[in-house]
Scaffold this active site. Structure first.
Site, PDB file in Angstrom:
ATOM      1  N   HIS A   1       0.756  -1.174  -0.128  1.00  0.00           N
ATOM      2  CA  HIS A   1       0.088  -0.065   0.040  1.00  0.00           C
ATOM      3  C   HIS A   1       0.833   1.138   0.103  1.00  0.00           C
ATOM      4  O   HIS A   1       2.012   1.021   0.263  1.00  0.00           O
ATOM      5  CB  HIS A   1      -0.916  -0.032   1.232  1.00  0.00           C
ATOM      6  CG  HIS A   1      -0.296  -0.133   2.485  1.00  0.00           C
ATOM      7  ND1 HIS A   1       0.685   0.860   3.107  1.00  0.00           N
ATOM      8  CD2 HIS A   1      -0.213  -1.150   3.604  1.00  0.00           C
ATOM      9  CE1 HIS A   1       0.900   0.436   4.158  1.00  0.00           C
ATOM     10  NE2 HIS A   1       0.629  -0.738   4.502  1.00  0.00           N
TER      11      HIS A   1
HETATM   12  P1  TYD Z   1      -1.746  -2.518   7.388  1.00  0.00           P
HETATM   13  O1  TYD Z   1      -1.021  -1.216   7.523  1.00  0.00           O
HETATM   14  O2  TYD Z   1      -2.515  -2.958   6.322  1.00  0.00           O
HETATM   15  O3  TYD Z   1      -0.549  -3.477   7.618  1.00  0.00           O
HETATM   16  P2  TYD Z   1       1.040  -3.845   6.806  1.00  0.00           P
HETATM   17  O4  TYD Z   1       1.130  -2.723   5.813  1.00  0.00           O
HETATM   18  O5  TYD Z   1       1.938  -4.020   8.117  1.00  0.00           O
HETATM   19  O6  TYD Z   1       0.836  -5.024   6.164  1.00  0.00           O
HETATM   20  O7  TYD Z   1      -2.608  -2.670   8.851  1.00  0.00           O
HETATM   21  C1  TYD Z   1      -2.937  -4.144   8.894  1.00  0.00           C
HETATM   22  C2  TYD Z   1      -4.282  -4.027   9.925  1.00  0.00           C
HETATM   23  O8  TYD Z   1      -4.023  -3.314  11.263  1.00  0.00           O
HETATM   24  C3  TYD Z   1      -5.210  -3.202   9.247  1.00  0.00           C
HETATM   25  O9  TYD Z   1      -6.401  -3.806   9.409  1.00  0.00           O
HETATM   26  C4  TYD Z   1      -5.502  -1.819   9.939  1.00  0.00           C
HETATM   27  C5  TYD Z   1      -4.791  -2.036  11.265  1.00  0.00           C
HETATM   28  N1  TYD Z   1      -3.940  -0.963  11.710  1.00  0.00           N
HETATM   29  C6  TYD Z   1      -4.332  -0.362  13.055  1.00  0.00           C
HETATM   30  O10 TYD Z   1      -5.502  -0.284  13.421  1.00  0.00           O
HETATM   31  N2  TYD Z   1      -3.558   0.788  13.447  1.00  0.00           N
HETATM   32  C7  TYD Z   1      -2.212   0.847  13.001  1.00  0.00           C
HETATM   33  O11 TYD Z   1      -1.504   2.018  13.489  1.00  0.00           O
HETATM   34  C8  TYD Z   1      -1.949  -0.165  12.011  1.00  0.00           C
HETATM   35  C9  TYD Z   1      -0.488   0.423  11.376  1.00  0.00           C
HETATM   36  C10 TYD Z   1      -2.669  -0.812  11.324  1.00  0.00           C
END
Ligand code: TYD
Length: 136
Positions: free
Chosen positions: A53
């Site tokens: 992302h």
């Molecule tokens: P995501 O940012 O997509 O993870 P990565 O990029 O590491 O694969 O986040 C995964 C899940 O966690 C998503 O459902 C949102 C949640 N999340 C939060 O609630 N707070 C946060 O600060 C972060 C980074 C993620």
């Protein structure tokens, strides 16, 4: 300057001590933003990847506090891979960069400082949409 050119490795202070080394990070001094949030990624099963992302506004600073992993950055034009494997430096990622994290070693710990609090509306989760926006 293109967003990609602003991404860089930032070295942190390292206080070498026979009792164990110490590093630290301060907002604006070592990272070029106000720190609003910290999160960390751990217990990553072998072969898994994270990210996939970009953020419209959020900036990040990623440190491999333990173990190692690769961070792949893509500004819509070119890609660059950073291998993080030390706790005394990290990768600064400006906004509008697509990123993926993979190649996690066993027991690795990715520590992330963010410039904004969590807001799902800030994410591009569709690469094609990100690419269209990044080319504007
Ligand atoms: P995501 O940012 O997509 O993870 P990565 O990029 O590491 O694969 O986040 C995964 C899940 O966690 C998503 O459902 C949102 C949640 N999340 C939060 O609630 N707070 C946060 O600060 C972060 C980074 C993620």
């Amino acid at each position: 300057m293109a967003a990609m050119n602003k991404s860089r490795i930032i070295h942190l202070p390292k206080i070498i001590d026979s009792r164990g080394n110490l590093s630290f990070v301060e907002e604006y001094k070592h990272v070029p933003f106000k720190i609003e949030r910290a999160y960390w990624i751990y217990d990553v099963p072998g072969g898994e990847k994270r990210g996939g992302h970009a953020y419209r506004e959020n900036q990040e600073f990623i440190v491999a506090l333990s173990g190692s992993f690769d961070v792949i950055l893509d500004d819509g034009h070119s890609k660059v891979v950073y291998h993080l494997n030390r706790s005394y430096y990290g990768l600064y990622i400006p906004k509008m960069i697509w990123r993926e994290i993979n190649n996690f070693s066993t027991n690795s710990l990715a520590f992330v400082l963010s410039s904004t609090s969590y807001y799902e509306g800030d994410y591009f989760r569709d690469y094609d949409q990100f690419k269209i926006e990044s080319c504007k």
